[in-house]
Enzyme design. Structure first.
Site, mmCIF file in Angstrom:
data_model
loop_
_atom_site.group_PDB
_atom_site.id
_atom_site.type_symbol
_atom_site.label_atom_id
_atom_site.label_comp_id
_atom_site.label_asym_id
_atom_site.label_seq_id
_atom_site.Cartn_x
_atom_site.Cartn_y
_atom_site.Cartn_z
ATOM 1 N N ARG A 265 0.860 -1.186 0.000
ATOM 2 C CA ARG A 265 0.000 0.000 0.000
ATOM 3 C C ARG A 265 0.896 1.235 0.000
ATOM 4 N NH1 ARG A 265 -2.653 1.038 5.472
ATOM 5 N NH2 ARG A 265 -0.980 2.560 5.533
ATOM 6 N N HIS A 269 -4.064 4.495 4.486
ATOM 7 C CA HIS A 269 -5.191 3.551 4.440
ATOM 8 C C HIS A 269 -6.388 4.225 3.776
ATOM 9 C CE1 HIS A 269 -8.271 0.734 5.581
ATOM 10 N NE2 HIS A 269 -8.926 1.720 6.161
ATOM 11 N N TYR A 278 3.280 5.524 11.892
ATOM 12 C CA TYR A 278 3.565 4.110 12.180
ATOM 13 C C TYR A 278 4.381 3.388 11.105
ATOM 14 C CZ TYR A 278 -0.557 3.500 9.149
ATOM 15 O OH TYR A 278 -1.436 3.555 8.106
#
Ligand SMILES: Cc1ncc(C[n+]2csc(CCOP(=O)(O)OP(=O)(O)O)c2C)c(N)n1
Ligand SMILES: [Mg+2]
Length: 366
Positions: A265, A269, A278
């Site tokens: 990815r 998100h 993160y």
């Protein structure tokens, strides 16, 4: 090891599953690979991949201006989405989507203008999927679409149709109980369904290593009695090949396949997320070296089928198509409170009629 006279064998080594790949990141072919894709088909694949990436940019920009709702980009996963979708026949096959494969459903016939209108909150008319488009609605409740996919495939099999169902799921969604139930039943019924698992290494901020102890998501298929394959999800030729084989198996009556498409990815998100909190930036930098679109452009350039001019023309025509879809999307009607009660029941039950009357201030309809 023996226990009451029964021999018990323990698996002490990690089972290995071959990972399919055809196109190297530098655009050359993997040694010995023979892609079964004609030039025009590969050019079409690249156009869909560019459409996906450019739409991502537009939707994110509109969201930042307050003109579009929460949006989950496909960025980095274009080969995975396009390669799998192009193995399907929109006239007879079905897609049961999750939410990160926009161009798969557009290529299957769901008009982009309707999907864009939904993104803009103009949901009343737009959510109606046109007759003859074999796509189920987007599903945000993780893995809830998988039992629908198995049920649909079973139904098509009972009707003796030669249709196949492809359904999408993420690495995170595969931890849900629905995943197990849907795959188990599909195996028992030999339902014509392809489970396409996009392992993009993240479930929002949960990394793949915290998701499961299995060394391979594809291995899980063995427990359900059907094949599982791993594929380089940034290699559109390999994804198309394994998806085509899985579709052929399903169509021939040989049952389901689980495909683990290993990708990354390359964005957040969704537009509410901030991965810099993160994600190790070196991981993203490494992923960029494996960009699925660059790889096809390098390959076509090496073969004399791509040039700067062709690149510019293709991007301009994709942008024009997206602009037209967005313009048309903006003309869809905005929802009214009464619309909450439409498009679900042919005839509203008493309780729902009462709720509608209450909301609309029309007294208490009994
Ligand atoms: C049943 C359920 N639990 C939790 C959520 C919240 N949620 C939305 S997306 C997501 C992560 C999904 O990750 P993955 O399945 O890997 O798909 P990806 O978004 O990476 O494509 C979570 C936990 C949800 N939508 N549904
Ligand atoms: Mg994921």
């Amino acid at each position: 090891m023996a226990h009451r006279g029964v021999a018990i064998f323990m698996i002490t080594t990690t089972p290995v599953i071959a990972r399919h790949s055809i196109l190297n990141p530098d655009g050359t072919l993997v040694k010995g690979a023979k892609p079964k894709v004609g030039d025009q088909l590969l050019l079409d694949m690249l156009r869909w991949m560019l459409m996906s990436r450019i739409y991502d940019e537009r939707a994110i920009a509109l969201q930042r201006q307050g003109l579009y709702g929460v949006f989950s980009p496909t960025l980095g996963q274009e080969a995975s989405v396009v390669g799998s979708a192009m193995a399907l026949d929109p006239a007879r096959d079905w897609i049961v989507p999750q939410y990160r494969e926009l161009m798969a459903v557009v290529r299957h016939g769901y008009p982009l203008e309707r999907l864009a209108a939904i993104g803009m909150g103009r949901i009343t008319e737009a959510t109606r999927i046109p007759d003859g488009v074999n796509v189920l609605p987007t599903q945000v409740a993780l893995a809830a679409q998988l039992p629908h996919a198995t049920g649909l495939a079973w139904g098509l099999k009972l009707q003796k149709k030669d249709s196949v169902v492809a359904t999408y799921i993420g690495d995170g969604g595969s931890s849900e109980g629905d995943f197990h139930e849907a795959l188990n039943l599909a195996g028992v019924l030999r339902a014509p369904v392809v489970f396409f698992l996009q392992n993009n290494q993240w479930a929002i901020s949960t990394p793949r290593r915290s998701q499961t102890a299995t060394p391979s998501f594809a291995l899980r298929a063995a427990g359900y009695g059907f094949p599982g394959v791993e594929v380089d999800g940034n290699d559109v030729l390999a994804v198309y090949q394994v998806a085509t084989e899985a579709v052929q198996r399903a169509r021939a009556g040989d049952g389901p396949t689980l495909i683990e498409s290993i990708t990354y990815r390359m964005s957040f998100h969704n537009t509410t997320d901030n991965p810099s909190l993160y994600e190790d930036p070196t991981e993203r930098d490494e992923a960029r070296q494996r960009d699925p679109i660059d790889r096809v452009i390098k390959h076509l350039t090496l073969r004399g089928l791509w040039s700067e001019e062709r690149d510019g023309e293709t991007r301009a025509s994709v942008r024009a198509e997206i602009d037209a879809a967005l313009e048309s999307a903006a003309t869809f009607p905005s929802p009214e409170p009464s619309h909450l009660f439409e498009h679900v029941y042919a005839e509203l039950p008493k309780r729902v009629r009462r709720q509608r009357a209450e909301l609309l201030g029309q007294g208490t309809e009994s």
